[in-house]
Design a protein around this motif. Structure first.
Motif, mmCIF file in Angstrom:
data_model
loop_
_atom_site.group_PDB
_atom_site.id
_atom_site.type_symbol
_atom_site.label_atom_id
_atom_site.label_comp_id
_atom_site.label_asym_id
_atom_site.label_seq_id
_atom_site.Cartn_x
_atom_site.Cartn_y
_atom_site.Cartn_z
ATOM 1 N N LEU A 49 51.933 -15.215 65.882
ATOM 2 C CA LEU A 49 52.201 -15.707 64.892
ATOM 3 C C LEU A 49 52.889 -17.117 63.955
ATOM 4 O O LEU A 49 52.237 -18.102 63.632
ATOM 5 N N LYS A 50 53.608 -17.962 65.494
ATOM 6 C CA LYS A 50 53.754 -19.539 65.189
ATOM 7 C C LYS A 50 52.477 -20.168 64.994
ATOM 8 O O LYS A 50 52.626 -21.311 64.512
ATOM 9 N N ASP A 51 51.871 -20.281 65.876
ATOM 10 C CA ASP A 51 50.054 -21.225 65.682
ATOM 11 C C ASP A 51 49.392 -21.082 64.562
ATOM 12 O O ASP A 51 49.837 -20.939 63.353
ATOM 13 N N GLY A 52 49.209 -22.648 64.115
ATOM 14 C CA GLY A 52 48.524 -22.685 63.189
ATOM 15 C C GLY A 52 47.181 -22.132 62.598
ATOM 16 O O GLY A 52 47.056 -21.365 63.935
ATOM 17 N N TRP A 100 53.077 -9.435 69.502
ATOM 18 C CA TRP A 100 52.419 -8.442 70.689
ATOM 19 C C TRP A 100 50.491 -8.350 70.661
ATOM 20 O O TRP A 100 50.145 -8.725 71.631
ATOM 21 N N ALA A 101 50.848 -7.490 69.475
ATOM 22 C CA ALA A 101 49.232 -7.018 69.289
ATOM 23 C C ALA A 101 47.886 -8.877 69.499
ATOM 24 O O ALA A 101 47.363 -8.988 69.388
ATOM 25 N N LEU A 102 48.893 -9.733 67.903
ATOM 26 C CA LEU A 102 47.975 -10.757 67.710
ATOM 27 C C LEU A 102 47.431 -11.733 68.982
ATOM 28 O O LEU A 102 46.767 -12.208 69.191
ATOM 29 N N PHE A 104 60.754 -4.078 64.550
ATOM 30 C CA PHE A 104 59.673 -3.401 65.436
ATOM 31 C C PHE A 104 58.577 -4.490 65.102
ATOM 32 O O PHE A 104 57.982 -4.099 65.801
ATOM 33 N N ILE A 105 58.428 -3.755 63.506
ATOM 34 C CA ILE A 105 56.794 -4.653 62.957
ATOM 35 C C ILE A 105 56.244 -5.329 63.133
ATOM 36 O O ILE A 105 55.383 -6.494 64.270
ATOM 37 N N LEU A 106 57.662 -6.699 63.081
ATOM 38 C CA LEU A 106 57.010 -8.253 63.389
ATOM 39 C C LEU A 106 56.513 -8.284 64.737
ATOM 40 O O LEU A 106 56.160 -8.553 65.554
ATOM 41 N N HIS A 107 57.794 -8.516 65.906
ATOM 42 C CA HIS A 107 57.300 -8.279 67.184
ATOM 43 C C HIS A 107 56.396 -7.715 67.924
ATOM 44 O O HIS A 107 55.654 -7.984 68.292
#
Length: 91
Positions: free
Chosen positions: A23-26, A13-15, A6-9
């Motif tokens: 999260l995947k972005d360089g 979402w917030a990012l 839940f925290i990761l997702h």
């Protein structure tokens, strides 16, 4: 693990909604300051939030984990590395 997921997702979402990044972005560095046995990093790697083609870059350059307790450090290092290697096939 459900809370970690839940925290990761929620972070994803917030990012994405606040900064237009994922999260995947360089140059999006991920810091786990109290890694313990590595649950957050392991679940992140397993979540699919970082595609397989981005895993080597993220793993070698943008994932940061810190642990002061030596036994937890060893367990965390093994858990994180084994998860990465099992996902990428690179040993």
């Amino acid at each position: 693990e459900h809370i970690v997921d839940f925290i990761l997702h929620s972070t994803q979402w917030a990012l994405k909604n606040s900064f237009g990044q994922e999260l995947k972005d360089g140059n999006v560095h991920i810091l786990d300051p109290f890694t313990g046995t590595g649950t957050f990093i392991v679940r992140l790697l397993q979540s699919g939030l970082i595609p397989n083609e981005d895993l080597p870059r993220k793993f070698t350059q943008e994932l940061h984990a810190n642990e002061m307790v030596l036994l937890a450090y060893y367990v965390g290092a093994i858990n994180i590395e084994e998860t990465y290697f099992s996902l990428t096939g690179k040993y």
